[in-house]
Design a protein around this motif. Sequence first.
Motif, PDB file in Angstrom:
ATOM      1  N   ILE B  88       0.866  -1.183   0.000  1.00 31.25           N
ATOM      2  CA  ILE B  88       0.000   0.000   0.000  1.00 31.25           C
ATOM      3  C   ILE B  88       0.900   1.230   0.000  1.00 31.25           C
ATOM      4  O   ILE B  88       1.922   1.262   0.694  1.00 31.25           O
ATOM      5  CB  ILE B  88      -0.963  -0.004   1.219  1.00 31.25           C
ATOM      6  CG1 ILE B  88      -1.829   1.253   1.220  1.00 31.25           C
ATOM      7  CG2 ILE B  88      -0.217  -0.158   2.541  1.00 31.25           C
ATOM      8  CD1 ILE B  88      -3.014   1.170   2.181  1.00 31.25           C
ATOM      9  N   LYS B 111      -2.229  -1.336  -3.477  1.00 33.47           N
ATOM     10  CA  LYS B 111      -3.252  -0.342  -3.091  1.00 33.47           C
ATOM     11  C   LYS B 111      -2.598   1.040  -3.006  1.00 33.47           C
ATOM     12  O   LYS B 111      -1.498   1.171  -2.480  1.00 33.47           O
ATOM     13  CB  LYS B 111      -3.850  -0.678  -1.722  1.00 33.47           C
ATOM     14  CG  LYS B 111      -4.152  -2.144  -1.500  1.00 33.47           C
ATOM     15  CD  LYS B 111      -5.232  -2.631  -2.411  1.00 33.47           C
ATOM     16  CE  LYS B 111      -5.570  -4.082  -2.113  1.00 33.47           C
ATOM     17  NZ  LYS B 111      -6.073  -4.774  -3.305  1.00 33.47           N
ATOM     18  N   GLU B 113      -3.195   5.215  -1.969  1.00 34.73           N
ATOM     19  CA  GLU B 113      -4.006   6.169  -1.211  1.00 34.73           C
ATOM     20  C   GLU B 113      -3.463   7.554  -1.532  1.00 34.73           C
ATOM     21  O   GLU B 113      -2.311   7.866  -1.206  1.00 34.73           O
ATOM     22  CB  GLU B 113      -3.868   5.910   0.297  1.00 34.73           C
ATOM     23  CG  GLU B 113      -4.346   4.540   0.751  1.00 34.73           C
ATOM     24  CD  GLU B 113      -5.770   4.590   1.313  1.00 34.73           C
ATOM     25  OE1 GLU B 113      -6.292   5.710   1.476  1.00 34.73           O
ATOM     26  OE2 GLU B 113      -6.325   3.520   1.586  1.00 34.73           O
ATOM     27  N   SER B 125      -7.629   4.931  -3.442  1.00 33.01           N
ATOM     28  CA  SER B 125      -8.537   5.665  -2.560  1.00 33.01           C
ATOM     29  C   SER B 125      -8.075   7.103  -2.469  1.00 33.01           C
ATOM     30  O   SER B 125      -6.897   7.397  -2.714  1.00 33.01           O
ATOM     31  CB  SER B 125      -8.492   5.083  -1.147  1.00 33.01           C
ATOM     32  OG  SER B 125      -9.172   3.876  -1.086  1.00 33.01           O
ATOM     33  N   ARG B 262      -6.180   1.820   7.471  1.00 30.34           N
ATOM     34  CA  ARG B 262      -6.004   1.411   6.080  1.00 30.34           C
ATOM     35  C   ARG B 262      -4.973   0.304   5.946  1.00 30.34           C
ATOM     36  O   ARG B 262      -5.140  -0.607   5.142  1.00 30.34           O
ATOM     37  CB  ARG B 262      -5.593   2.613   5.217  1.00 30.34           C
ATOM     38  CG  ARG B 262      -6.599   3.736   5.232  1.00 30.34           C
ATOM     39  CD  ARG B 262      -7.987   3.295   4.861  1.00 30.34           C
ATOM     40  NE  ARG B 262      -8.141   3.061   3.427  1.00 30.34           N
ATOM     41  CZ  ARG B 262      -9.206   2.520   2.860  1.00 30.34           C
ATOM     42  NH1 ARG B 262     -10.220   2.111   3.617  1.00 30.34           N
ATOM     43  NH2 ARG B 262      -9.260   2.352   1.564  1.00 30.34           N
ATOM     44  N   ALA B 265      -6.546  -2.805   7.043  1.00 33.93           N
ATOM     45  CA  ALA B 265      -7.467  -3.318   6.034  1.00 33.93           C
ATOM     46  C   ALA B 265      -6.718  -4.126   4.980  1.00 33.93           C
ATOM     47  O   ALA B 265      -7.210  -5.145   4.490  1.00 33.93           O
ATOM     48  CB  ALA B 265      -8.231  -2.163   5.388  1.00 33.93           C
ATOM     49  N   VAL B 266      -5.517  -3.674   4.637  1.00 26.84           N
ATOM     50  CA  VAL B 266      -4.714  -4.436   3.676  1.00 26.84           C
ATOM     51  C   VAL B 266      -4.344  -5.790   4.273  1.00 26.84           C
ATOM     52  O   VAL B 266      -4.416  -6.831   3.620  1.00 26.84           O
ATOM     53  CB  VAL B 266      -3.455  -3.644   3.281  1.00 26.84           C
ATOM     54  CG1 VAL B 266      -2.510  -4.514   2.455  1.00 26.84           C
ATOM     55  CG2 VAL B 266      -3.836  -2.397   2.503  1.00 26.84           C
ATOM     56  N   TRP B 271      -9.457  -4.246   2.305  1.00 21.39           N
ATOM     57  CA  TRP B 271      -9.236  -2.911   1.728  1.00 21.39           C
ATOM     58  C   TRP B 271     -10.122  -2.702   0.509  1.00 21.39           C
ATOM     59  O   TRP B 271     -10.212  -3.550  -0.359  1.00 21.39           O
ATOM     60  CB  TRP B 271      -7.772  -2.759   1.343  1.00 21.39           C
ATOM     61  CG  TRP B 271      -7.388  -1.353   0.978  1.00 21.39           C
ATOM     62  CD1 TRP B 271      -6.838  -0.429   1.801  1.00 21.39           C
ATOM     63  CD2 TRP B 271      -7.520  -0.726  -0.305  1.00 21.39           C
ATOM     64  NE1 TRP B 271      -6.620   0.741   1.127  1.00 21.39           N
ATOM     65  CE2 TRP B 271      -7.036   0.600  -0.170  1.00 21.39           C
ATOM     66  CE3 TRP B 271      -8.027  -1.127  -1.542  1.00 21.39           C
ATOM     67  CZ2 TRP B 271      -7.021   1.504  -1.229  1.00 21.39           C
ATOM     68  CZ3 TRP B 271      -8.010  -0.224  -2.591  1.00 21.39           C
ATOM     69  CH2 TRP B 271      -7.505   1.079  -2.433  1.00 21.39           C
ATOM     70  N   GLU B 272     -10.785  -1.582   0.463  1.00 21.69           N
ATOM     71  CA  GLU B 272     -11.567  -1.204  -0.707  1.00 21.69           C
ATOM     72  C   GLU B 272     -11.275   0.243  -1.040  1.00 21.69           C
ATOM     73  O   GLU B 272     -10.893   1.017  -0.173  1.00 21.69           O
ATOM     74  CB  GLU B 272     -13.069  -1.336  -0.399  1.00 21.69           C
ATOM     75  CG  GLU B 272     -13.586  -2.743  -0.530  1.00 21.69           C
ATOM     76  CD  GLU B 272     -15.074  -2.798  -0.223  1.00 21.69           C
ATOM     77  OE1 GLU B 272     -15.600  -1.816   0.350  1.00 21.69           O
ATOM     78  OE2 GLU B 272     -15.688  -3.810  -0.556  1.00 21.69           O
TER      79      GLU B 272
END
Lengths: 307, 357
Positions: B88, B111, B113, B125, B262, B265-266, B271-272
Amino acid sequence: MDLSSINPVLLVASIMVSATPILLAAIGEMVVERAGVLNLGVEGMMITGAVVGFAVAVNTGNPALGFAVAALASAVLSLSFGVLTQLLLSNQVATGLGLTLVGLGLSSLIGKPYEGMKSPTLPKLDMGFLSDMPVVGRMLFSHDLMVYLSLALVIVVWAVLKYTRIGLILRAVGENHDAAHALGYKVVRIRMMAIFFGGACAGLGGAYLSLVRVPQWTEGMTAGAGWIALAIVVFASWRAGRVAIGAYLFGGVTVLQLNLQAAGAAVPVALLSASPYLMTILVLVFISARGAHGAPASLGRPFHASA
Amino acid sequence: MKRRTLLASAAALSLAAGSAFAQDKVKAGFIYVGPVGDGGWTYEHDQGRKAVEAELGDAVETVYQESVPEGADAERAITQMALSGADIIFTTSFGYMDPTMNVAAKFPDVKFEHATGFKRADNVSVYSARFYEGRAIQGHIAGKMTKTNKIGYIASFPIPEVIRGINSAYLHAKKVNPDVEFSIVWAYTWFDPAKEADAARALIDNGADVILQHTDSTAPQAAAQEAGNVITFGQASDMAEFGPVPRVSSIIDNWAPYYIDRVKAVMDGTWESTDTWDGISTGMVGIGEISSAVPADVKAEALALKDAIAAGDYHPFTGPINKQDGTPWLAEGETASDGDLLGMNFYIEGLTGDVPN
């Protein structure tokens, strides 16, 4: 538009403060380049000077000592560049860039404990009746010592290069190191001294940033000032007087455009923001347009006595 | 044949080891626009990174790269981080928006952010904080405390986030002091202490006795301190070392809870792609201690304003508000929609000068 809120006295005063760090770094680099060495590490040496000067001033309470040690520290750092490029014949461009990286890293390491601290700053000089004169007194004659030293330095560098034997030898080394060597001059030694001088000047410029202009230590605080100094040396075609004009122009237009914005001038902000770069380049190119003002012929070329 | 099997099994083994390692540790990367020691914006993001490490311990590895220029070079830095195995990546400045989108398209399994932007994808995100809520409180204090009725504002780039801050501060300063004027200086940098100090000095020389900043270093605080009789507000970080004067309060960005969430979540695989925009109510925007230099009644009003915003009783952009050219924007009692706020590219009525474009 109402520009009456700009006070010309304060404006000139802050222009002088704003120009000084770049002037110091640029005049030092000019001497280095006149000796035929291209040191791209100005940014690294400046920021080293900034952090060392700040640290010493905070710990001793003596800003003058801060400046002295900053000059010494940056000069010693520049000697590492000297040893690598002059004795070990490494590539000057790559080594100079490396010096910048080392300076940035080293300074943030040294500077960690000093973030957010306050240092004693240089006192403004009181020059008797000169400082008391209306308008001009506040504009020109009530700055700190470094402002005048930097201007004196420009004159000294100009005079030494133009009128003295040392200056002639330095220029000879920069123009044609083989010929200078054949005449018996110690090319490497002379270049090392020039590099040392350039480092010391960059250190002073950096310390001026952290002790007077901002005044505080923040990581990465030179934010490109060293590169501006390098550019000014080129656009000033390696002449001391023009370096001073360039530095004052850049510092001056920077401060002027901020003042114009603050006063609400009806000029597009994007143009104002670009103006320091535009003006400096235009003016210096214009005054350098006549005559042959090339770079020192041996600039950036490696020298070894065996060649 | 044998050799081939050996090679294949070695490859499989190293792959297995690689993925096992990845499962053990989630690698979180951070791209910063300034140095971690800027004392402001980047410093607070780095505090968030450290909080992730403290909270999740051995389960996480964090890496960061500082002073990454916005623009083309950012793409290289983000790609490098993705290639080095980050799961991430937080890209923490507005100017990283397009680079982040470009890299994200090439690394669908990583991911991303992006802070303060508005472009999203399945693996991107966006998150930001409602700094304008804090600006409202600053504007209130500034309007009450200015004696020259001139407030200086050091702006960075003409992007909606910055313009929102200017509008919010102006609105609330004007509310308590109809004579107040704003001088806005665009520095066109997030971080350049010398230029920020020069900008502060230019504003002070032009009569401002309150300096608000939307740049990242503490240099304007130092310049104000030197000038005396000027008050400032900490930006992004508390900057408490400049209190009680010139710094009388601050906006503090608190990214830590969000970053921890976050990264967790990963780890959990939950994670979304989301769009987060939190303010004072969740603590993402903190208001630093209002110092003793502020009169008690002004402090009480400011705190009441803060509570009203936190409780959702008051929206800093509540009509009637006109745009700079006099055309109506919000009717009486109407509040600004998030869409309007996110795209804000105009000054409100009363501000002078043009928004640069």
